[in-house]
Design a protein around this motif. Structure first.
Motif, PDB file in Angstrom:
ATOM      1  N   PHE A  11     -53.717  -7.744  -6.673  1.00 43.29           N
ATOM      2  CA  PHE A  11     -53.133  -9.082  -6.629  1.00 43.29           C
ATOM      3  C   PHE A  11     -51.924  -9.217  -7.551  1.00 43.29           C
ATOM      4  N   HIS A  30     -59.015  -4.974  -7.738  1.00 42.71           N
ATOM      5  CA  HIS A  30     -58.504  -6.153  -7.037  1.00 42.71           C
ATOM      6  C   HIS A  30     -57.500  -6.931  -7.886  1.00 42.71           C
ATOM      7  N   ILE A  31     -57.629  -6.855  -9.219  1.00 38.34           N
ATOM      8  CA  ILE A  31     -56.652  -7.522 -10.079  1.00 38.34           C
ATOM      9  C   ILE A  31     -55.300  -6.816  -9.986  1.00 38.34           C
ATOM     10  N   TRP A  78     -59.820 -13.819 -13.454  1.00 39.73           N
ATOM     11  CA  TRP A  78     -60.710 -12.687 -13.195  1.00 39.73           C
ATOM     12  C   TRP A  78     -60.795 -11.740 -14.393  1.00 39.73           C
ATOM     13  N   ASN A 114     -55.135 -16.656 -10.916  1.00 38.53           N
ATOM     14  CA  ASN A 114     -56.424 -16.065 -10.555  1.00 38.53           C
ATOM     15  C   ASN A 114     -56.636 -14.719 -11.238  1.00 38.53           C
ATOM     16  N   CYS A 115     -55.568 -13.941 -11.370  1.00 33.64           N
ATOM     17  CA  CYS A 115     -55.678 -12.657 -12.061  1.00 33.64           C
ATOM     18  C   CYS A 115     -56.082 -12.865 -13.520  1.00 33.64           C
ATOM     19  N   TYR A 125     -61.917 -13.200  -4.525  1.00 31.63           N
ATOM     20  CA  TYR A 125     -60.722 -12.412  -4.215  1.00 31.63           C
ATOM     21  C   TYR A 125     -60.698 -11.967  -2.767  1.00 31.63           C
ATOM     22  N   ASP A 160     -59.012 -14.702  -1.148  1.00 25.91           N
ATOM     23  CA  ASP A 160     -57.604 -14.684  -1.527  1.00 25.91           C
ATOM     24  C   ASP A 160     -56.807 -13.656  -0.729  1.00 25.91           C
TER      25      ASP A 160
END
Length: 367
Positions: A8, A4-5, A54, A50-51, A207, A210
């Motif tokens: 994003f 998910h990182i 995380w 956010n990345c 996420y 997001d």
């Protein structure tokens, strides 16, 4: 690095490119393009933030100063949306009153100032020991005030520039999609806050929310990008291929013929003076379906059915008001041109003329 990182970070790259593209976009109003470019870049920054969160990089010396710098952004998106819509619907540029939009933003910055002024090592220690609440002045419930303000900006934008203030059908359609996408973002954001605050969702899974937010921001960027097409001739149906009227079987030639026929009917038969006139009645006069009749009005006149009818009524009312007739009241004129009551007449008159009938009459009576 988690999937998910990576996903994003991909969105961050796309958002950054789109934001920069708005800066160089020649179509449309340059000021509005700059606003939407800033909006997109700020949101891309928030995704990047956010990345970092995380992946655990926020406590690293090179990134720790970015901690909670996204807080003011939540109160920045709404004003940008409002000023953007005002720029494309009325007049571009900042106004002195826009300074008030800075009040909530500056307030949030000041409330977090005790943390912002700490050194990198001190910030890392505060984060690791969970002592953040000791280094800010934010009262309990601040986040709910932030959410309220976010929604307020969305509703204020629609109130100030929506159908009550704007008779243009295509622009109103565009506004609903544009502001609706911002409100969708606000709903997703508030849902995440609610779910986490009441322990209904693990904050580590933010996420998922997001992804929904990215979807709504993407819609907003799309409608910001196609805005010049809507405002410079192309209909909203041509811009958005998946909404009604795209494939209705009404050819361009027939559409133009029916447009001319409708104008002739309105001019010669004056059906609008009947207060009970409905869309179905016009459809029968044109020998078309209700849907096709609505399409012709929306596309060729850029008005809804009721605004289309009321426009003719107001024009006739202006003619009657301009004639020196004795013993005829404004209320009587309202009924004569097809309105059911005086209030709806005044409302429609103000909508089309930006003044009420009395104000319209004043300079004429003075002369």
């Amino acid at each position: 690095m988690a999937w998910h990182i990576i996903l994003f970070l991909f969105f961050v790259g796309i958002g950054t490119c789109i934001g920069l593209l708005f800066f160089f976009k020649k179509q449309g109003i340059r000021f509005a393009n700059l606003l939407l470019g800033i909006y997109t870049l700020l949101f891309s920054y928030e995704l990047f933030y956010n990345c970092l969160k995380w992946s655990g990089y926020l406590i690293q010396p090179e990134f720790v100063h970015l901690t909670i710098t996204h807080y003011p952004l939540w109160l920045t998106y709404g004003p940008i949306v409002y000023i953007f819509c005002r720029s494309v619907l009325t007049a571009p540029g900042f106004r002195k009153s826009d300074i008030y939009f800075l009040v909530p933003i500056v307030t949030v910055i000041i409330l977090n100032l005790p943390f912002y002024i700490q050194s990198a090592s001190q910030k890392a220690e505060i984060i690791q020991k969970g002592r953040f609440s000791e280094f800010n002045w934010m009262p309990n419930g601040t986040i709910w005030a932030v959410i309220f303000i976010m929604f307020f900006y969305g509703f204020l934008t629609f109130h100030d520039f929506g159908p009550r203030k704007n008779t243009r059908f295509q622009q109103n359609k565009w506004l609903k999609w544009f502001v609706g996408s911002y409100l969708g973002f606000a709903v997703a954001f508030s849902s995440y806050i609610t779910l986490t605050r009441f322990n209904l969702m693990n904050p580590a899974y933010d996420y998922f929310v997001d992804i929904i937010i990215v979807f709504f921001i993407g819609i907003l960027c799309f409608f910001g990008f196609v805005q010049p097409e809507v405002f410079e001739g192309r209909t909203i149906q041509q811009v958005i291929p998946f909404i009604k009227y795209r494939k209705t079987g009404l050819t361009d030639d027939l559409s133009m013929e029916m447009r001319d026929k409708l104008q002739s009917i309105m001019r010669n038969e004056r059906p609008y003076i009947e207060s009970t006139l409905r869309l179905d009645d016009l459809a029968k006069m044109l020998n078309l379906s209700r849907n096709h009749t609505s399409q012709i009005i929306n596309q060729h006149f850029n008005l809804s059915f009721f605004d289309f009818i009321n426009k003719y009524r107001i024009e006739e009312a202006k003619t009657l008001l301009s004639k020196p007739q004795e013993k005829i009241t404004v209320a009587q004129i309202a009924y004569d041109v097809g309105f059911n009551n005086r209030a709806s007449f005044y409302k429609a008159f103000k909508k089309f003329e930006n003044q009420n009938p009395s104000q319209y009459l004043s300079p004429k009576q003075a002369s």
